[in-house]
Each structure stands twice: as C-alpha cells, then as structure tokens.
Design an enzyme around this catalytic site. Structure first.
Site, PDB file in Angstrom:
ATOM      1  N   SER A  19      -5.259 -54.533   7.327  1.00 22.23           N
ATOM      2  CA  SER A  19      -5.291 -55.987   6.952  1.00 22.23           C
ATOM      3  C   SER A  19      -5.081 -56.162   5.509  1.00 22.23           C
ATOM      4  O   SER A  19      -5.215 -55.174   4.714  1.00 22.23           O
ATOM      5  CB  SER A  19      -7.011 -56.265   6.940  1.00 22.23           C
ATOM      6  OG  SER A  19      -6.879 -57.558   6.641  1.00 22.23           O
ATOM      7  N   LEU A  20      -4.561 -57.052   4.956  1.00 20.57           N
ATOM      8  CA  LEU A  20      -4.185 -57.425   3.456  1.00 20.57           C
ATOM      9  C   LEU A  20      -5.310 -58.055   2.908  1.00 20.57           C
ATOM     10  O   LEU A  20      -5.341 -58.085   1.698  1.00 20.57           O
ATOM     11  CB  LEU A  20      -2.838 -58.129   3.283  1.00 20.57           C
ATOM     12  CG  LEU A  20      -1.400 -57.627   3.852  1.00 20.57           C
ATOM     13  CD1 LEU A  20      -0.453 -58.855   4.026  1.00 20.57           C
ATOM     14  CD2 LEU A  20      -1.084 -56.512   3.195  1.00 20.57           C
ATOM     15  N   LYS A  68     -12.377 -63.472  17.219  1.00 20.47           N
ATOM     16  CA  LYS A  68     -12.494 -64.808  16.685  1.00 20.47           C
ATOM     17  C   LYS A  68     -13.113 -65.673  17.857  1.00 20.47           C
ATOM     18  O   LYS A  68     -13.592 -66.755  17.169  1.00 20.47           O
ATOM     19  CB  LYS A  68     -11.023 -65.350  16.444  1.00 20.47           C
ATOM     20  CG  LYS A  68     -10.453 -64.714  15.121  1.00 20.47           C
ATOM     21  CD  LYS A  68      -8.823 -65.148  15.144  1.00 20.47           C
ATOM     22  CE  LYS A  68      -8.446 -64.901  13.699  1.00 20.47           C
ATOM     23  NZ  LYS A  68      -7.033 -65.860  13.560  1.00 20.47           N
ATOM     24  N   ASP A 104      -7.137 -71.325   9.595  1.00 20.06           N
ATOM     25  CA  ASP A 104      -5.706 -70.940  10.195  1.00 20.06           C
ATOM     26  C   ASP A 104      -4.797 -72.345   9.979  1.00 20.06           C
ATOM     27  O   ASP A 104      -3.861 -72.483   9.699  1.00 20.06           O
ATOM     28  CB  ASP A 104      -5.355 -70.333  11.618  1.00 20.06           C
ATOM     29  CG  ASP A 104      -5.899 -68.943  11.674  1.00 20.06           C
ATOM     30  OD1 ASP A 104      -6.005 -68.159  10.534  1.00 20.06           O
ATOM     31  OD2 ASP A 104      -6.474 -68.453  12.604  1.00 20.06           O
ATOM     32  N   ALA A 131      -3.510 -68.525  16.930  1.00 17.86           N
ATOM     33  CA  ALA A 131      -2.907 -69.322  15.671  1.00 17.86           C
ATOM     34  C   ALA A 131      -2.515 -70.531  16.137  1.00 17.86           C
ATOM     35  O   ALA A 131      -2.572 -71.646  15.444  1.00 17.86           O
ATOM     36  CB  ALA A 131      -2.058 -68.545  14.878  1.00 17.86           C
ATOM     37  N   LYS A 154      -1.905 -72.524  28.964  1.00 13.45           N
ATOM     38  CA  LYS A 154      -2.344 -72.610  27.693  1.00 13.45           C
ATOM     39  C   LYS A 154      -1.785 -73.958  26.774  1.00 13.45           C
ATOM     40  O   LYS A 154      -2.469 -74.485  26.020  1.00 13.45           O
ATOM     41  CB  LYS A 154      -2.159 -71.228  27.156  1.00 13.45           C
ATOM     42  CG  LYS A 154      -3.306 -70.245  27.497  1.00 13.45           C
ATOM     43  CD  LYS A 154      -2.796 -68.828  27.323  1.00 13.45           C
ATOM     44  CE  LYS A 154      -3.105 -68.350  26.088  1.00 13.45           C
ATOM     45  NZ  LYS A 154      -2.775 -67.082  25.625  1.00 13.45           N
ATOM     46  N   TYR A 214       4.484 -62.017   9.427  1.00 13.21           N
ATOM     47  CA  TYR A 214       4.771 -61.614   7.838  1.00 13.21           C
ATOM     48  C   TYR A 214       5.023 -60.089   7.796  1.00 13.21           C
ATOM     49  O   TYR A 214       5.421 -59.744   6.832  1.00 13.21           O
ATOM     50  CB  TYR A 214       3.490 -61.876   6.996  1.00 13.21           C
ATOM     51  CG  TYR A 214       2.478 -61.311   7.371  1.00 13.21           C
ATOM     52  CD1 TYR A 214       1.322 -61.927   7.826  1.00 13.21           C
ATOM     53  CD2 TYR A 214       1.962 -59.973   6.944  1.00 13.21           C
ATOM     54  CE1 TYR A 214       0.166 -61.248   8.198  1.00 13.21           C
ATOM     55  CE2 TYR A 214       1.003 -59.351   7.166  1.00 13.21           C
ATOM     56  CZ  TYR A 214      -0.157 -60.007   7.843  1.00 13.21           C
ATOM     57  OH  TYR A 214      -1.269 -59.402   7.993  1.00 13.21           O
ATOM     58  N   GLY A 235       5.572 -66.028   6.645  1.00 10.02           N
ATOM     59  CA  GLY A 235       4.379 -65.960   7.272  1.00 10.02           C
ATOM     60  C   GLY A 235       3.368 -65.715   6.235  1.00 10.02           C
ATOM     61  O   GLY A 235       1.947 -65.705   6.310  1.00 10.02           O
TER      62      GLY A 235
HETATM   63  P1  ATR Z   1      -2.689 -64.888  17.551  1.00  3.33           P
HETATM   64  O1  ATR Z   1      -4.162 -64.897  17.372  1.00  3.33           O
HETATM   65  O2  ATR Z   1      -2.053 -64.385  16.647  1.00  3.33           O
HETATM   66  O3  ATR Z   1      -2.087 -66.236  18.076  1.00  3.33           O
HETATM   67  P2  ATR Z   1      -2.749 -64.262  20.669  1.00  3.33           P
HETATM   68  O4  ATR Z   1      -3.741 -65.220  20.603  1.00  3.33           O
HETATM   69  O5  ATR Z   1      -2.420 -63.175  21.438  1.00  3.33           O
HETATM   70  O6  ATR Z   1      -2.343 -63.886  18.998  1.00  3.33           O
HETATM   71  O7  ATR Z   1      -1.237 -65.108  20.688  1.00  3.33           O
HETATM   72  C1  ATR Z   1       0.023 -64.668  20.807  1.00  3.33           C
HETATM   73  C2  ATR Z   1       0.969 -65.854  21.225  1.00  3.33           C
HETATM   74  O8  ATR Z   1       2.318 -65.173  21.360  1.00  3.33           O
HETATM   75  C3  ATR Z   1       0.555 -66.504  22.741  1.00  3.33           C
HETATM   76  O9  ATR Z   1       1.143 -67.939  22.612  1.00  3.33           O
HETATM   77  C4  ATR Z   1       1.665 -65.633  23.537  1.00  3.33           C
HETATM   78  O10 ATR Z   1       1.927 -66.355  24.759  1.00  3.33           O
HETATM   79  P3  ATR Z   1       1.053 -66.088  25.866  1.00  3.33           P
HETATM   80  O11 ATR Z   1      -0.125 -67.156  25.887  1.00  3.33           O
HETATM   81  O12 ATR Z   1       1.955 -66.481  27.217  1.00  3.33           O
HETATM   82  O13 ATR Z   1       0.568 -64.645  26.102  1.00  3.33           O
HETATM   83  C5  ATR Z   1       2.911 -65.521  22.669  1.00  3.33           C
HETATM   84  N1  ATR Z   1       3.854 -64.287  23.117  1.00  3.33           N
HETATM   85  C6  ATR Z   1       3.598 -63.105  23.081  1.00  3.33           C
HETATM   86  N2  ATR Z   1       4.565 -62.228  23.469  1.00  3.33           N
HETATM   87  C7  ATR Z   1       5.274 -63.317  23.714  1.00  3.33           C
HETATM   88  C8  ATR Z   1       6.684 -63.246  24.271  1.00  3.33           C
HETATM   89  N3  ATR Z   1       7.612 -62.006  24.495  1.00  3.33           N
HETATM   90  N4  ATR Z   1       7.579 -64.354  24.581  1.00  3.33           N
HETATM   91  C9  ATR Z   1       6.836 -65.677  24.293  1.00  3.33           C
HETATM   92  N5  ATR Z   1       5.413 -65.602  24.045  1.00  3.33           N
HETATM   93  C10 ATR Z   1       4.914 -64.513  23.564  1.00  3.33           C
END
Ligand code: ATR
Length: 273
Positions: A19-20, A68, A104, A131, A154, A214, A235
């Site tokens: 973490s930064l 979270k 966020d 996010a 989602k 980022y 980012g």
């Molecule tokens: P964060 O809190 O950083 O948003 P997260 O809740 O794990 O992390 O969300 C990751 C996001 O990246 C999700 O929207 C995920 O899509 P899914 O809901 O289908 O899992 C997306 N994501 C991760 N890898 C991906 C990929 N290879 N192609 C497209 N979307 C991807």
C-alpha cells in the site's frame, strides 16, 4: 514527534505491504502539524481487529481488500454512499462510534474534474467490482453512465443507481466507445501486466481515458490512448484524491494534492510497492 498524545490511524486489509497510503498520510500529518501516525495492519480476523480499534480508540481507518464489504456489520453508522454501494474504505472513530464512508467515487470524480468537465457527459465505466460500483454511483448523480462488466449480472445490479448495465464484450465496447465522451477502466486489467481491456482501434482523438490502475503508472490502455491523442488520466490521481477525501474526513483539512502525488510517486519509484 511521537509522544503520549499521538493518535493512530490504520489501514486494515490483507495483503497491505504494497500500500502507498502510509507513504502519503504520514507526510501529510507532518506537513499539517497533526500529532498522528498511520500504520498498515495485515488482518486475519476482522472482528477481532475491530474490537481492537474500539479498545485502543484508534482514530480512523482505511479499509482495503478483502474487507471493504465485510466490515459493514461491524460499524455503527454508514454514510449515504457507503450504504448505497455496500462498501467502506474509510472509517472515523467519533467518540467511540465507528462511522463508515466510501471515498472511491468522489476520488474518481475529483480526479476527472481536474482535467475535464463531467456534468452531463456520457461516461462509459468498464468494471462493476468495488471501485466500478462506487464510481458508477457517484457519477450517476451528474452524468449519463453506462457500465460494462465481464460478469453481466454485476453490471445489471447497478441499474438501481439509474445507470445502464451491460456485458463487457467487443461488440458493446465498440458501440459504447463511439457514444462515450469519457471512458474509465475500473477493471483490474493492466495491473502489473501489459494488457488492455480496450482494443486500440476503438480509441479516438479527444476521448478522455481514465485508468484507475496505477501500477504501472502508464498502463497499456493509457499508452495506446496517448498514441491516439486521447486525454489521459492515470490511476495515481484517483488514489491521491480518494486519500485526500479520507484525510479531510479525519482531520477537516483539504490536503495539497500535488504534495500527495509527489509522495505517492516517490514511494512508487522507490520500489516500496
Ligand atoms: P476492485 O475493488 O479493484 O474494483 P474487484 O472488486 O475484484 O476489484 O473488481 C475487479 C473488476 O475487474 C471486476 O469488474 C472484474 O470483472 P468480473 O466482475 O467479471 O469479475 C474485472 N476484471 C478482472 N479481470 C478481468 C478481465 N480479464 N477481463 C474483464 N474484466 C476483468
């Protein structure tokens, strides 16, 4: 100087060592003469950790993956946005009452507003994870928003915020990138890898391209967007603006963003992540 009056702020997550946030918040406390320190804690049992926060009267928290959403039942109160999104990244300990916030969405909005007007713009958000959800909620109040997500369900779930949610595929990407004035990558694609969620040929001159990843600072998406003469936002802007919002909630101080970005860059380049 650390003394008997020093207050403690903490990051809770697992893992936390990259973490930064400590490298941003500790210099801020020093800059604004606040007798506080910020430490990162890798937590295995959230319930015990929160008992510790109450017992030790820790002043405030940042919450990161994977807690979270899990932290919600342990808090006493939630802000409107934390409640709507179902996710907390900032906690204030107000006289023993733990209040959860989510910075966020506002962090992303402030980062965007630094470079462009957002009001009434057509915004395409890629990703409906933690996010993406927060950004969709905040932007839905002032812009026209479409969210595309790999897992369609989602994206559809976000329609409760008044946005449009669809599956992330090439056809929808092509269609909505023609429509959009601003595109935000809120997926983890591009993080420590040279991949982009957007095919380069879909990027056109003048489009605002904001990547919340980022590391690296210039992702493949941003590199290709620059080549195509898009306006690019990295980012680290999101990271510092959401951190500034947390800092404001804890201290009431509007922190200097350039200072925060400099500290974050030093930590990034110094290899502390
Ligand atoms: P964060 O809190 O950083 O948003 P997260 O809740 O794990 O992390 O969300 C990751 C996001 O990246 C999700 O929207 C995920 O899509 P899914 O809901 O289908 O899992 C997306 N994501 C991760 N890898 C991906 C990929 N290879 N192609 C497209 N979307 C991807």
């Amino acid at each position: 100087m650390i003394n008997a009056k020093t207050k403690l702020y903490a990051l809770i997550g697992k893992p936390v060592e990259h973490s930064l946030s400590p490298a941003i918040h500790n210099p801020l406390f020093k800059k604004y003469n606040i007798n506080s320190v910020y430490l990162a804690f890798e937590v295995d049992d959230l319930e015990i950790a929160i008992e510790g926060v109450r017992g030790l009267k820790i002043s405030g928290l940042n919450i990161t993956l994977p807690y979270k959403e899990k932290i919600l039942p342990f808090l006493d109160e939630l802000s409107e946005e934390a409640e709507a999104i179902g996710s907390v990244n900032t906690v204030i300990n107000r006289k023993g009452k733990l209040i959860g916030y989510n910075t966020d969405g506002i962090g992303a909005l402030r980062a965007l507003e630094r470079f462009t007007n957002v009001k009434d713009k057509r915004v395409l958000i890629l990703g409906a994870g933690g996010a993406g959800k927060a950004i969709a909620y905040t932007l839905s109040k002032l812009a026209e928003v479409v969210v595309l997500n790999r897992t369609e369900r989602k994206a559809k779930a976000l329609e409760r915020f008044g946005v449009k949610g669809e599956k992330l595929n090439k056809e929808n990407l092509s269609r909505y990138l023609t429509w959009a004035e601003i595109v935000i990558n809120a997926t983890s694609v591009g993080m420590n890898e040279d991949k982009s969620v957007v095919p380069e040929e879909f990027l056109r001159k003048g489009l605002v391209v904001f990547d919340i990843v980022y590391s690296p600072l210039e992702t493949k998406l941003l590199r290709e967007a620059k080549q195509r003469e898009c306006l690019t936002i990295d980012g680290l802007w999101m990271l510092v603006y959401q951190g500034a919002e947390s800092f404001r909630l804890w201290t009431g101080i509007k922190a200097n963003i350039e200072f925060m970005r400099k500290k974050a860059l030093e930590a990034l380049e110094g290899g502390s992540i």
